[in-house]
Design a protein around this motif. Structure first.
Motif, mmCIF file in Angstrom:
data_model
loop_
_atom_site.group_PDB
_atom_site.id
_atom_site.type_symbol
_atom_site.label_atom_id
_atom_site.label_comp_id
_atom_site.label_asym_id
_atom_site.label_seq_id
_atom_site.Cartn_x
_atom_site.Cartn_y
_atom_site.Cartn_z
ATOM 1 N N PRO A 1 0.825 -1.203 0.000
ATOM 2 C CA PRO A 1 0.000 0.000 0.000
ATOM 3 C C PRO A 1 0.861 1.256 0.000
ATOM 4 O O PRO A 1 2.010 1.245 0.458
ATOM 5 C CB PRO A 1 -0.773 -0.117 1.312
ATOM 6 C CG PRO A 1 0.148 -0.864 2.216
ATOM 7 C CD PRO A 1 0.919 -1.816 1.333
ATOM 8 N N LEU A 2 0.327 2.333 -0.538
ATOM 9 C CA LEU A 2 0.970 3.632 -0.393
ATOM 10 C C LEU A 2 -0.100 4.701 -0.301
ATOM 11 O O LEU A 2 -1.229 4.530 -0.768
ATOM 12 C CB LEU A 2 1.963 3.916 -1.517
ATOM 13 C CG LEU A 2 1.500 3.948 -2.967
ATOM 14 C CD1 LEU A 2 0.928 5.311 -3.334
ATOM 15 C CD2 LEU A 2 2.652 3.616 -3.884
ATOM 16 N N ARG A 3 0.284 5.812 0.298
ATOM 17 C CA ARG A 3 -0.703 6.836 0.631
ATOM 18 C C ARG A 3 -0.136 8.223 0.368
ATOM 19 O O ARG A 3 1.007 8.508 0.728
ATOM 20 C CB ARG A 3 -1.089 6.710 2.105
ATOM 21 C CG ARG A 3 -2.183 7.645 2.570
ATOM 22 C CD ARG A 3 -2.602 7.293 3.987
ATOM 23 N NE ARG A 3 -3.923 7.813 4.295
ATOM 24 C CZ ARG A 3 -4.683 7.393 5.283
ATOM 25 N NH1 ARG A 3 -4.249 6.435 6.087
ATOM 26 N NH2 ARG A 3 -5.877 7.919 5.494
ATOM 27 N N GLY A 4 -0.936 9.076 -0.250
ATOM 28 C CA GLY A 4 -0.582 10.477 -0.393
ATOM 29 C C GLY A 4 0.060 10.813 -1.723
ATOM 30 O O GLY A 4 0.567 9.952 -2.446
ATOM 31 N N PHE A 5 0.032 12.105 -2.036
ATOM 32 C CA PHE A 5 0.680 12.611 -3.236
ATOM 33 C C PHE A 5 2.184 12.743 -3.009
ATOM 34 O O PHE A 5 2.672 12.651 -1.888
ATOM 35 C CB PHE A 5 0.099 13.980 -3.612
ATOM 36 C CG PHE A 5 -1.330 13.930 -4.073
ATOM 37 C CD1 PHE A 5 -1.673 13.320 -5.268
ATOM 38 C CD2 PHE A 5 -2.338 14.507 -3.315
ATOM 39 C CE1 PHE A 5 -2.991 13.271 -5.701
ATOM 40 C CE2 PHE A 5 -3.656 14.468 -3.730
ATOM 41 C CZ PHE A 5 -3.986 13.849 -4.926
ATOM 42 N N GLY A 6 2.913 12.946 -4.114
ATOM 43 C CA GLY A 6 4.340 13.172 -4.021
ATOM 44 C C GLY A 6 5.153 11.931 -4.322
ATOM 45 O O GLY A 6 4.663 10.956 -4.893
ATOM 46 N N SER A 7 6.431 11.962 -3.921
ATOM 47 C CA SER A 7 7.372 10.882 -4.227
ATOM 48 C C SER A 7 7.282 9.772 -3.188
ATOM 49 O O SER A 7 7.159 10.030 -1.989
ATOM 50 C CB SER A 7 8.802 11.431 -4.271
ATOM 51 O OG SER A 7 8.944 12.404 -5.291
#
Length: 657
Positions: free
Chosen positions: A589-595
């Motif tokens: 999983p990953l969360r949020g904008f950006g790198s």
């Protein structure tokens, strides 16, 4: 949170938990993981001296403190110990002592500890593996951990201040066992084994015991860091959190047979408010309830979970503050970080395990290896397996003709056996103890056959041996010119079949196995950027809410225009087919904008000629049933970057394991 709000939240948590566990009963027992399992490895390195003053290779011994008075048959009996904890209270710890099958005057016998899984209890009579150890001249002590079985008080999930002091007290009591074997330095000869929660107690005892007596361990499917295991990349592993909460309250599950769910909720609410009667401590319930309500585990709970992890003893970073609980009491935080001693560790781990995955085992291996002990890592095809899938529900076959149009993602497939290739991990574990505690030199080599190499299981009966853990590898570009769906649209996008997902670039094929096939095994790595699609309404509301930029969420419980969540996986598509399968059912999983520059979850798979590898992107997956993005202003994002895959060269591994 008021009583009505708490009651409503508990209703959600318990109802979801009961549903998740509905397919997890076997003869009335909750089954969340493989049976307390063992794994093993060999080596001829010396067992470290417990006082840190030099090396003690296990051959040198000193006389028992209490000799065997006269020869007799060994007994099996129960014992209750009252042990002081770091909050000024006491726990009554119940254990079963299994003496060696025969006690002989003048002889001595090492001790092995056994710990049960979460929601389980001690062995009251020897199972086959325990009897094998008794017959070989070992004491066994099987422990009801705090809050489980007949032991008092509540489960705090391996707190150094509570469960840790209990375990130290068990060793203190065991010092006077008749004929207990001792090393040359006078320290007891003691080892340990167990799976899952039965692996966590081994980490805890090794780190919390000031006498540093536990030097030979065999943990299976155990986490390195509970914050990563339960909240990877700040996305709550809600399928497992709900299942574990239910598993810890087996008596409450029994109330479900009344047919009136309100009875369960009223019972739980009453016990939580009284802070008694539940197996699990209020801090565990508060973490689960607040996480379900806000889609984020509170910082106090994350700091608690980190304090309860091997990571705390591997790193020299003080425990974070646990202030902020409203119905739970924080740990006293009396145990110092770091300071872990050299340990001989046989670590086993299932590649199919979606609660404590291969990365947990890899991090534990790296930590203990750096301390200089004999540390081995072997894998298998089982572990913590979520129960429900399309196959078990009987839906996959009826839907198969429509797969290209519709695919409901399953939890995961069934697990396998406790083997790595041809290696029986129970046999290897027995040999581990024989060599480390009985000075039976050569026992490991005879049982293992790959020396100190790692055993990576690719499938049932198929494994390879490597010198190191493969990480990263060949790089492939990810190009998301068409937006990746998130939130409510992500749920829809996740059930679409290949015919729809591939044009949307939710599935990207980037590698086809050559003639002769190949092996992908290790820990992939991903470096991507998640970009917002411009939304004037979202930008306006973001400014009103005080967000500094589109990726910042000023209010966690009211995420607007700032909180995409995705679940990435590596998939395999067999040659000539349209179906993509998640390799080892593992998600990142990953969360949020950006790198985002991070390791993906480890996998191991053999590829046949023509098999494709691809990146699968989901906005929702049943392993995370309530953890999808709730941000109504982020229906989609763009994702670009690269993924590095450990596609192994044949010279990098040995076959025929």
């Amino acid at each position: 949170m008021g009583a009505n709000g708490l009651k409503h939240a508990l209703s959600i948590v318990l109802c979801c938990s009961v549903l998740i566990l509905a397919g997890c009963k076997d003869d009335g027992n909750v089954v969340l993981a493989s049976a307390d399992s063992t794994g093993a490895n060999s080596g001829d390195s010396e067992t470290p001296n417990n006082d840190g003053s030099g090396e003690d290779n296990g051959d040198d011994t000193s006389a028992p403190t209490v000799p065997v008075a006269e020869s007799r048959a060994g007994r099996v009996y129960d014992e209750t110990l009252t042990i002081a904890t770091n909050d000024g209270g006491t726990d009554d710890i119940v254990l079963t002592v299994m003496e060696p099958a025969e006690l002989v005057a003048g002889e001595s016998y090492p001790l092995i500890l056994h710990g049960h899984g979460y929601g389980g209890s001690r062995s009251k009579t020897p199972d086959a593996f325990q009897q094998r150890l008794r017959d070989a001249g070992y004491y066994l002590i099987s422990i009801d951990q705090r809050g489980f079985g007949e032991t008092s008080n509540t489960v705090r999930v391996m707190s150094p201040d509570f469960e840790g002091q209990d375990l130290v007290g068990v060793l203190d009591w065991a010092e006077n066992l008749e004929g207990l074997a001792r090393r040359a330095n006078g320290k007891m000869k003691v080892g340990s084994y167990g799976g899952s929660y039965g692996g966590m107690y081994q980490w805890l005892l090794a780190g919390a015991d000031p006498e540093e007596r536990l030097r030979v361990i065999a943990p299976d499917i155990a986490p390195y860091d509970l914050t990563y295991a339960l909240d990877p990349n700040e996305v709550i592993k809600s399928g497992w959190v709900l299942a574990l909460v239910a598993a810890g309250e087996v008596p409450i599950l029994g109330l479900a047979t009344t047919g009136d769910p309100s009875v369960i909720v009223d019972h739980v609410l009453e016990q939580v408010q009284r802070a008694e009667g539940l197996r699990e401590d209020p801090v565990i319930y508060e973490a689960a309830v607040r996480g379900a309500l806000t889609n984020r585990i509170p910082d106090a709970a994350l700091n608690l979970f980190r304090y309860h992890s091997l990571r705390f003893f591997c790193e020299n970073e003080p425990a974070g503050s646990q202030d902020g609980f409203t119905i739970g009491v924080p740990d006293p935080l009396e145990v110092a970080p770091g300071g872990l001693h050299k340990i001989d560790a046989l670590i086993t781990q299932g590649f199919r395990d979606t609660l404590f995955n291969f990365n947990d085992a890899a991090n534990s291996y790296d930590c203990l290896k750096a301390l200089g002990g004999d540390v081995r890592l072997l894998t298998h095809q089982t572990g913590h397996i979520l129960p429900a899938s399309l196959g078990t529900a009987g839906l996959e076959d009826p839907l198969d003709p429509f797969y290209a149009a519709l695919t409901l993602p399953a939890f995961q497939d069934a697990g396998g056996s406790q083997t790595c290739g041809s290696l029986d991990l129970y046999d290897v574990t027995f040999a581990w103890f024989q060599e480390k505690l009985q000075a039976d030199k050569g026992a490991l080599d005879a049982a293992l056959g790959i020396g100190d190499k790692l055993c990576l299981s690719l499938a049932e009966g198929d494994a390879i041996a490597t010198d190191t853990i493969p990480r990263g590898g060949e790089s492939f570009d990810i190009a998301m010119d068409t937006p990746a769906l998130s939130g409510t649209l992500g749920i829809l996008g996740s059930v679409l079949g290949s015919a729809t997902r591939e044009p949307l670039l939710q599935t990207q094929s980037f590698y086809t196995a050559p003639v002769g096939g190949g092996v992908v095994a290790g820990i992939p790595h991903i470096a991507i950027t998640v970009d917002q699609i411009i939304d004037p309404v979202g930008d306006l509301l973001g400014g009103i809410l005080g967000q500094e930029q589109p990726g910042d969420c000023a209010i966690d419980a009211l995420a607007l225009g700032c909180d995409p969540i995705y679940f990435l996986a590596l998939g395999k598509r067999a040659a000539g087919t349209a179906r993509w399968d998640l390799i080892d059912d593992q998600l990142t999983p990953l969360r949020g904008f950006g790198s985002h520059d991070l390791d993906m979850t480890g996998i191991a798979e053999r590829l046949s000629e023509g098999d494709e590898l691809g990146l699968l992107i989901y906005g929702f997956h049943p392993q995370y049933p309530v953890s999808f993005s709730r941000d109504l202003l982020v229906p989609a994002s763009t994702i670009n970057g690269s993924v590095q895959i450990p596609i192994l060269d044949p010279q990098d591994y040995e076959t025929g394991v």
